[in-house]
Motif scaffolding. Sequence first.
Motif, PDB file in Angstrom:
ATOM      1  N   VAL A   6       0.867  -1.181   0.000  1.00  0.00           N
ATOM      2  CA  VAL A   6       0.000   0.000   0.000  1.00  0.00           C
ATOM      3  C   VAL A   6       0.902   1.228   0.000  1.00  0.00           C
ATOM      4  CG1 VAL A   6      -1.714   1.332   1.265  1.00  0.00           C
ATOM      5  CG2 VAL A   6      -1.879  -1.147   1.200  1.00  0.00           C
ATOM      6  N   ARG A   7       0.776   2.028  -1.026  1.00  0.00           N
ATOM      7  CA  ARG A   7       1.621   3.216  -1.163  1.00  0.00           C
ATOM      8  C   ARG A   7       0.850   4.433  -0.661  1.00  0.00           C
ATOM      9  NH1 ARG A   7       2.580   4.496  -6.321  1.00  0.00           N
ATOM     10  NH2 ARG A   7       0.855   3.237  -7.111  1.00  0.00           N
ATOM     11  N   LEU A   8       1.297   4.965   0.452  1.00  0.00           N
ATOM     12  CA  LEU A   8       0.614   6.101   1.062  1.00  0.00           C
ATOM     13  C   LEU A   8       0.947   7.388   0.307  1.00  0.00           C
ATOM     14  CD1 LEU A   8       1.123   5.272   4.852  1.00  0.00           C
ATOM     15  CD2 LEU A   8      -0.746   4.610   3.340  1.00  0.00           C
ATOM     16  N   LEU A   9       0.120   8.383   0.512  1.00  0.00           N
ATOM     17  CA  LEU A   9       0.310   9.671  -0.152  1.00  0.00           C
ATOM     18  C   LEU A   9       1.288  10.544   0.628  1.00  0.00           C
ATOM     19  CD1 LEU A   9      -3.418  10.552  -0.984  1.00  0.00           C
ATOM     20  CD2 LEU A   9      -1.713   9.596  -2.550  1.00  0.00           C
ATOM     21  N   GLY A  10       2.137  11.242  -0.119  1.00  0.00           N
ATOM     22  CA  GLY A  10       3.032  12.233   0.463  1.00  0.00           C
ATOM     23  C   GLY A  10       2.645  13.618  -0.023  1.00  0.00           C
ATOM     24  N   THR A  91     -10.423   5.277  -7.568  1.00  0.00           N
ATOM     25  CA  THR A  91      -9.298   5.202  -8.506  1.00  0.00           C
ATOM     26  C   THR A  91      -7.975   5.301  -7.756  1.00  0.00           C
ATOM     27  OG1 THR A  91     -10.633   6.226 -10.233  1.00  0.00           O
ATOM     28  CG2 THR A  91      -8.262   6.242 -10.554  1.00  0.00           C
ATOM     29  N   THR A  92      -7.909   6.209  -6.797  1.00  0.00           N
ATOM     30  CA  THR A  92      -6.706   6.325  -5.970  1.00  0.00           C
ATOM     31  C   THR A  92      -6.430   5.019  -5.242  1.00  0.00           C
ATOM     32  OG1 THR A  92      -7.124   8.693  -5.651  1.00  0.00           O
ATOM     33  CG2 THR A  92      -5.622   7.635  -4.096  1.00  0.00           C
ATOM     34  N   ALA A  93      -7.481   4.391  -4.727  1.00  0.00           N
ATOM     35  CA  ALA A  93      -7.312   3.106  -4.039  1.00  0.00           C
ATOM     36  C   ALA A  93      -6.805   2.041  -4.998  1.00  0.00           C
ATOM     37  CB  ALA A  93      -8.637   2.674  -3.425  1.00  0.00           C
ATOM     38  N   ALA A  94      -7.350   2.019  -6.210  1.00  0.00           N
ATOM     39  CA  ALA A  94      -6.913   1.030  -7.197  1.00  0.00           C
ATOM     40  C   ALA A  94      -5.449   1.238  -7.573  1.00  0.00           C
ATOM     41  CB  ALA A  94      -7.799   1.116  -8.435  1.00  0.00           C
ATOM     42  N   GLU A  95      -5.043   2.497  -7.661  1.00  0.00           N
ATOM     43  CA  GLU A  95      -3.669   2.819  -8.049  1.00  0.00           C
ATOM     44  C   GLU A  95      -2.667   2.534  -6.944  1.00  0.00           C
ATOM     45  OE1 GLU A  95      -4.814   6.580 -11.008  1.00  0.00           O
ATOM     46  OE2 GLU A  95      -4.054   6.941  -8.975  1.00  0.00           O
ATOM     47  N   ARG A  96      -3.092   2.682  -5.686  1.00  0.00           N
ATOM     48  CA  ARG A  96      -2.123   2.666  -4.597  1.00  0.00           C
ATOM     49  C   ARG A  96      -2.328   1.548  -3.575  1.00  0.00           C
ATOM     50  NH1 ARG A  96       0.679   7.356  -5.371  1.00  0.00           N
ATOM     51  NH2 ARG A  96       1.895   6.970  -3.489  1.00  0.00           N
ATOM     52  N   GLY A  98      -3.605  -1.699  -4.570  1.00  0.00           N
ATOM     53  CA  GLY A  98      -3.551  -3.008  -5.211  1.00  0.00           C
ATOM     54  C   GLY A  98      -4.773  -3.860  -4.952  1.00  0.00           C
ATOM     55  N   SER A  99      -4.534  -5.074  -4.459  1.00  0.00           N
ATOM     56  CA  SER A  99      -5.623  -6.035  -4.252  1.00  0.00           C
ATOM     57  C   SER A  99      -6.571  -5.633  -3.136  1.00  0.00           C
ATOM     58  CB  SER A  99      -5.049  -7.423  -3.962  1.00  0.00           C
ATOM     59  OG  SER A  99      -4.299  -7.414  -2.761  1.00  0.00           O
ATOM     60  N   ARG A 100      -6.190  -4.646  -2.357  1.00  0.00           N
ATOM     61  CA  ARG A 100      -7.085  -4.186  -1.281  1.00  0.00           C
ATOM     62  C   ARG A 100      -8.105  -3.156  -1.756  1.00  0.00           C
ATOM     63  NH1 ARG A 100      -5.993  -5.141   4.263  1.00  0.00           N
ATOM     64  NH2 ARG A 100      -4.123  -6.404   4.557  1.00  0.00           N
ATOM     65  N   ALA A 101      -8.018  -2.743  -3.009  1.00  0.00           N
ATOM     66  CA  ALA A 101      -8.893  -1.681  -3.513  1.00  0.00           C
ATOM     67  C   ALA A 101     -10.364  -2.029  -3.368  1.00  0.00           C
ATOM     68  CB  ALA A 101      -8.569  -1.389  -4.971  1.00  0.00           C
ATOM     69  N   ASP A 102     -10.699  -3.321  -3.476  1.00  0.00           N
ATOM     70  CA  ASP A 102     -12.118  -3.708  -3.405  1.00  0.00           C
ATOM     71  C   ASP A 102     -12.649  -3.697  -1.980  1.00  0.00           C
ATOM     72  OD1 ASP A 102     -10.818  -5.899  -2.390  1.00  0.00           O
ATOM     73  OD2 ASP A 102     -11.733  -7.364  -3.741  1.00  0.00           O
ATOM     74  N   ARG A 103     -11.809  -3.381  -1.038  1.00  0.00           N
ATOM     75  CA  ARG A 103     -12.257  -3.304   0.354  1.00  0.00           C
ATOM     76  C   ARG A 103     -12.768  -1.912   0.714  1.00  0.00           C
ATOM     77  NH1 ARG A 103      -7.886  -7.143   3.567  1.00  0.00           N
ATOM     78  NH2 ARG A 103      -8.123  -8.930   2.162  1.00  0.00           N
ATOM     79  N   LEU A 104     -12.765  -1.015  -0.254  1.00  0.00           N
ATOM     80  CA  LEU A 104     -13.233   0.344  -0.030  1.00  0.00           C
ATOM     81  C   LEU A 104     -14.616   0.547  -0.638  1.00  0.00           C
ATOM     82  CD1 LEU A 104     -12.788   3.376   0.740  1.00  0.00           C
ATOM     83  CD2 LEU A 104     -11.762   3.652  -1.547  1.00  0.00           C
ATOM     84  N   THR A 105     -15.515   1.121   0.153  1.00  0.00           N
ATOM     85  CA  THR A 105     -16.824   1.552  -0.328  1.00  0.00           C
ATOM     86  C   THR A 105     -16.924   3.053  -0.091  1.00  0.00           C
ATOM     87  OG1 THR A 105     -17.845  -0.570   0.252  1.00  0.00           O
ATOM     88  CG2 THR A 105     -19.325   1.297  -0.097  1.00  0.00           C
ATOM     89  N   VAL A 106     -17.232   3.809  -1.138  1.00  0.00           N
ATOM     90  CA  VAL A 106     -17.351   5.259  -1.022  1.00  0.00           C
ATOM     91  C   VAL A 106     -18.817   5.657  -1.136  1.00  0.00           C
ATOM     92  CG1 VAL A 106     -16.666   7.507  -1.945  1.00  0.00           C
ATOM     93  CG2 VAL A 106     -15.062   5.575  -2.023  1.00  0.00           C
ATOM     94  N   ILE A 107     -19.273   6.448  -0.188  1.00  0.00           N
ATOM     95  CA  ILE A 107     -20.640   6.957  -0.194  1.00  0.00           C
ATOM     96  C   ILE A 107     -20.582   8.476  -0.327  1.00  0.00           C
ATOM     97  CG2 ILE A 107     -22.785   7.162   1.123  1.00  0.00           C
ATOM     98  CD1 ILE A 107     -21.883   4.664   2.681  1.00  0.00           C
ATOM     99  N   GLU A 108     -21.190   8.994  -1.374  1.00  0.00           N
ATOM    100  CA  GLU A 108     -21.262  10.441  -1.525  1.00  0.00           C
ATOM    101  C   GLU A 108     -22.468  10.929  -0.733  1.00  0.00           C
ATOM    102  OE1 GLU A 108     -22.411  13.774  -4.828  1.00  0.00           O
ATOM    103  OE2 GLU A 108     -21.377  11.976  -5.572  1.00  0.00           O
ATOM    104  N   ALA A 109     -22.202  11.534   0.413  1.00  0.00           N
ATOM    105  CA  ALA A 109     -23.288  11.944   1.305  1.00  0.00           C
ATOM    106  C   ALA A 109     -22.763  12.944   2.323  1.00  0.00           C
ATOM    107  CB  ALA A 109     -23.875  10.730   2.026  1.00  0.00           C
TER     108      ALA A 109
END
Length: 288
Positions: A6-10, A91-96, A98-109
Motif C-alpha cells: 500500500v503506497r501512502l500519499l506524500g 481510482t486512488t485506491a486502485a492505483e495505490r 492493489g488487491s485491497r482496492a475492493d475493500r473500499l466503499t465510497v458513499i457520496e453523502a
Amino acid sequence: MSSSEVRLLGPAEVRTLAAELGVRPTKTLGQNFVHDANTVRRIVAAAGVGPDDTVLEVGPGLGSLTLALMDVVDRVVAVEIDPLLAARLPTTAAERAGSRADRLTVIEADALRVRPDEVPGNPTALVANLPYNVAVPVLLHLLSTLPTLRTALVMVQAEVADRLAADPGSKIYGVPSVKASYFGAVRRAGAVGRSVFWPVPQVESGLVRIDRYATPPWPQDEQTRRAVFAVVDAAFAQRRKTLRAALAGWAGGAAAAERRLVEAGIDPSARGETLDAAAFVRLAATAS
C-alpha cells in the motif's frame, strides 16, 4: 497483501491529485488534507483497529488516511460530501492499494444526514479527520445513529478535543463533554502538528478517542438520548445561572426545576458544569 504494497500519499502526491481534480481546499467544507504518512499511521495505531474491523471514515478527501486504514482493516466505508473527491477515491485506491482496492466503499453523502441504511457493513469503528466546522455534530450524529460503532478515533481542532475530553468541574467542560460521555469513555489520544496538513491550518489539532460502554450504565435508546440531551442543552444555555434557574424553562418553572433536581439527588444551587453524564441521565428521568 503486505503493508509495503500500500503506497501512502506524500506532499507531492497530495498536490498532484488536487491539481488534477482542480480542487482548492475550502474553509466551507473544513478541508485540510493530511500529507504525512507517519501521521496517518499514528492515527490508525491510536484507533486500535485490525482485520476484523469495518471502519467508517468521514471526509476522506484525497485518501491519505483511507489508504493507511486499508493497509490494516478488511473494509473501509468512506463518506465524502464533495462529489469530485468521492468519484476519485476508488481510482486512488486502485492505483495505490492493489488487491485491497475492493475493500473500499465510497458513499457520496453529508455525514450530518447519513442514515444507518446508507452505511453498509455494520461499521465497528469511526476513524476520521473530521471537518472542523462540523466535527462535534457529526461525531454525535454517528454515535447516535450507528450503535454498531464500538470505538471512535477522530482528529479535531485541539480546543474541541480538550472540550470533548474535559472532566466535570473544569472551565471547558460543557455540552460536547457531557454528550460524548453519554456514549462512552472519552480521552485525549495525542496532538497533531500543523505542518502535516495542506493547506496549513490556523489552529492546532488533537486526537480524541471514545470507547463505547460495553455494558451501558444507562439506556441508549433514542427516546432516552433525546431527553438527556434536551436537559444538557438547557443546563448550559445559561451557564452562569444555578440549575434551579437555568432549568426553569425546561421544567416548567423554577419550583418544578427544583423539585426535579432534588428528586435526582442534585443540589438546585449547583451549576451544569459540575454534573457528570450520570446526573443528567437521572435528571432527565424525573417525572415532569
